[in-house]
Design a protein around this motif. Structure first.
Motif, short mmCIF file in Angstrom:
data_model
loop_
_atom_site.label_atom_id
_atom_site.label_comp_id
_atom_site.label_asym_id
_atom_site.label_seq_id
_atom_site.Cartn_x
_atom_site.Cartn_y
_atom_site.Cartn_z
N VAL A 94 0.85 -1.19 0.00
CA VAL A 94 0.00 0.00 0.00
C VAL A 94 0.88 1.24 0.00
O VAL A 94 1.87 1.32 0.74
CB VAL A 94 -0.94 0.01 1.22
CG1 VAL A 94 -1.69 1.35 1.32
CG2 VAL A 94 -1.95 -1.14 1.13
N VAL A 95 0.52 2.21 -0.85
CA VAL A 95 1.25 3.47 -0.97
C VAL A 95 0.26 4.62 -0.83
O VAL A 95 -0.83 4.58 -1.41
CB VAL A 95 1.96 3.55 -2.34
CG1 VAL A 95 2.68 4.87 -2.50
CG2 VAL A 95 2.95 2.40 -2.50
N ASP A 96 0.61 5.65 -0.07
CA ASP A 96 -0.29 6.80 0.03
C ASP A 96 -0.10 7.71 -1.19
O ASP A 96 0.72 7.44 -2.07
CB ASP A 96 -0.11 7.56 1.35
CG ASP A 96 1.22 8.30 1.47
OD1 ASP A 96 1.92 8.49 0.45
OD2 ASP A 96 1.56 8.72 2.59
N LYS A 97 -0.85 8.78 -1.24
CA LYS A 97 -0.86 9.61 -2.44
C LYS A 97 0.48 10.29 -2.71
O LYS A 97 0.75 10.73 -3.83
CB LYS A 97 -1.96 10.66 -2.35
CG LYS A 97 -1.81 11.67 -1.22
CD LYS A 97 -2.97 12.65 -1.21
CE LYS A 97 -2.81 13.70 -0.13
NZ LYS A 97 -3.95 14.66 -0.13
N ASN A 98 1.33 10.36 -1.68
CA ASN A 98 2.65 10.95 -1.84
C ASN A 98 3.74 9.93 -2.11
O ASN A 98 4.93 10.27 -2.16
CB ASN A 98 3.01 11.76 -0.58
CG ASN A 98 2.03 12.89 -0.34
OD1 ASN A 98 1.66 13.62 -1.25
ND2 ASN A 98 1.60 13.03 0.92
N ALA A 130 3.32 -3.38 5.94
CA ALA A 130 3.34 -4.42 4.91
C ALA A 130 4.41 -4.03 3.89
O ALA A 130 4.11 -3.60 2.78
CB ALA A 130 1.97 -4.56 4.25
N PRO A 131 5.67 -4.14 4.26
CA PRO A 131 6.75 -3.55 3.46
C PRO A 131 7.01 -4.30 2.16
O PRO A 131 6.56 -5.42 1.95
CB PRO A 131 7.96 -3.65 4.39
CG PRO A 131 7.66 -4.85 5.24
CD PRO A 131 6.18 -4.81 5.46
N ILE A 132 7.78 -3.65 1.28
CA ILE A 132 8.29 -4.30 0.08
C ILE A 132 9.28 -5.39 0.53
O ILE A 132 10.18 -5.12 1.32
CB ILE A 132 8.98 -3.28 -0.84
CG1 ILE A 132 7.97 -2.21 -1.30
CG2 ILE A 132 9.62 -3.97 -2.04
CD1 ILE A 132 8.63 -1.02 -1.98
#
Length: 549
Positions: free
Chosen positions: A205-209, A216-218
């Motif tokens: 999951v990534v926020d808009k920025n 839940a990292p890469i």
């Protein structure tokens, strides 16, 4: 039903409004102001839903949509799938919930139709009979819980690093991002169902920025990206509640032809509450199932107060040319984050080995069982962070590979070990195990050689990645009920014999296994009174530091 008076509905009569629902099998059009409310299934694969102005008004006053509004009989005999599909298409367009009152029984037959669900749906006490004995297309879901948003490509990111905190993107909102590198193969399976692996994949999951949710990292380094997709996350929670579903099992040949006549969830922020699913009519042969609840490409999904059913296990010939038992599931989760099962159970005996384990998952992160009674927890192609607490696991126990932290807390485990590291994917866990306040009953109380952590790794197969054992294992307040044990029992072991071929220090692993560094033990007791041992293969684990407190 009668129409509106002409002056009050003339705008509807003149409206040439066509709504197209996302449906893999039907192009659905909704037309308003016709003489009769009806559903017309055309031979070209299209469906026309006609709604009179009078019926539109009545449904809006009622505030919810029912299947009988669109002609469903609910008598358990007439096939109601067309009315169900039409009702949800209408509800989606009008932004109305679907609510079923009373105790009707809706029969769903052979037609390859999917009801797309985008509004709250309360099945109530309604029953659904899904007849799989003769179907047009076994791969078509009955219900698809779908997002209003459309996925889009991210073009300007060309590489990623494990645990990277930010990516150089500007997004319309928080998004679920899926990354693929088709040039690298992972999960090159070993054993009777061997294969050539799958494309390197990650989901987060990534926020808009562009800030990555580090819960839940890469988990992989991507030297190259061949595809990167983003799906905006729905902010409003969608609720699916109630419903008594019964699948009449297929009678197909026992081959890997998975049936998916199910409820598929591909929308983030969903709650499933109080659903029941049973299976009847299983015979001497049949094809396996890919999950009655199929959770995929989404995040923040909770299933609670739900009763499901394990499927009968059938055998076929695997890729290695030998007989194999086919996995058949009532729950699957694929490329899904933050998926929780709360106060859930299954209808059949969790120790009955004639039924397959109830869950299978791939590419998931942050999975949770809490107050569940299930035959199995399973992560095939990796889970990053998992918790099983306040739960009882049956004959298949906990099976996993992955990374991060796996917590097993206040549980009763009735499988062959507390945690089994899946041998077909390298018995790998890059991270930590925490086991506390648990009871372990090896093989459900049958005579057994008890071991806490099981797996198999010879070091002679390339899985597409380095394989690890948990770097640290903490076991605290564990009671091992090994009273019923074989005569040659020497006591419970921390590790099973992962590699019976490793008998001398000269053994060479072509693909070296990164072993556990430390095991911390606090208050571990056994019914047999025998002390906890390291392993039947102490040579393999001679470098493991065991600390007893």
């Amino acid at each position: 039903m009668k129409n509106f008076p002409l002056l009050t509905c003339i705008c509807l009569l003149c409206l040439a409004l066509t709504a197209r629902a996302e449906n893999p099998l039907r192009d659905i059009s909704i037309a308003y102001g016709r003489e009769h409310t009806r559903v017309i299934a055309k031979k070209n694969g299209q469906m026309l839903v006609q709604v009179t102005g009078d019926d539109l008004r009545k449904i809006k006053v009622k505030g919810s949509v029912s299947y009988k509004d669109f002609g469903a009989k609910g008598d358990g005999k007439a096939d109601d799938i067309e009315a169900i599909v039409a009702a949800h298409a209408f509800a989606n367009e009008q932004n109305l919930p679907v609510k079923i009152k009373g105790e009707p029984t809706f029969y769903i037959g052979r037609k390859a139709l999917t009801a797309v669900v985008r509004t709250d749906t309360d099945f109530g006490k309604a029953s659904f009979i899904i007849d799989d004995t003769d179907v047009e297309d076994r791969t078509v879901s009955v219900f698809l819980v779908s997002s209003d948003h459309k996925p889009f490509k991210i073009e300007n990111v060309h590489s990623l690093k494990r645990n990277q905190e930010k990516i150089a993107v500007s997004l319309p909102s928080s998004c679920l991002v899926t990354v693929t590198n088709s040039k690298v193969k992972h999960y090159i399976r070993y054993g009777l169902n061997q294969d050539n692996g799958s494309d390197q994949t990650d989901i987060f999951v990534v926020d808009k920025n562009g800030q990555v949710d580090m819960n839940a990292p890469i988990i992989w380094d991507f030297e190259q990206i061949t595809e990167m997709m983003a799906l905006p996350i729905d902010e409003k929670k969608l609720k699916i509640s109630g419903g008594r579903f019964t699948t009449i099992a297929n009678q197909a040949e026992s081959k890997y032809n998975y049936y998916s006549r199910n409820i598929a969830i591909s929308r983030s922020n969903v709650l499933v509450d109080g659903l029941q699913h049973r299976v009847i009519g299983e015979g001497e042969h049949g094809s396996p199932y890919g999950g009655f609840l199929n959770i995929r490409d989404c995040s923040y999904v909770t299933v609670q107060n739900t009763v499901l059913t394990g499927h009968k296990t059938y055998q076929t010939i695997g890729r290695a040319g030998k007989p194999v038992s086919m996995g058949s599931y009532d729950i699957t989760a694929n490329r899904a984050l933050n998926v929780s099962f709360l106060h859930c159970s299954q209808t059949n005996d969790i120790d009955d080995r004639t039924y397959w384990g109830i869950l299978g998952s791939n590419y998931c992160k942050n999975m949770l069982y809490d107050h569940c009674v299930f035959s199995r927890f399973d992560a095939h192609k990796g889970v990053a962070n998992a918790t099983v607490r306040n739960s009882t696991l049956g004959h298949m126990g906990i099976n996993a590979i992955g990374s991060g932290t796996f917590v097993v807390e206040k549980c009763t485990i009735r499988g062959r070990s507390v945690i089994n590291l899946r041998a077909d994917y390298g018995s790998t866990w890059q991270g930590e195990f925490i086991i506390r306040d648990c009871v372990f009953i090896p093989q459900g109380g049958k005579p057994a050689q008890a071991s806490l952590i099981s797996g198999y790794y010879t070091g002679q197969h390339d899985f597409g990645y380095t394989c690890y054992m948990p770097e640290k294992i903490t076991i605290e307040n564990l009671y091992i009920n090994d009273a019923n044990h074989p005569d040659d029992y020497e006591g419970p072991a921390i590790f099973t014999n992962f590699n019976p071929e490793m008998k001398e220090a000269t053994y060479v692993e072509e693909f070296p296994y990164v072993r556990t560094k430390e095991v911390l033990l606090r208050n571990v007791k056994s019914a047999s009174g025998k002390a906890l041992r390291l392993s039947d293969n102490p040579l393999m684990f001679k470098g493991v530091k065991v600390i007893e407190e």
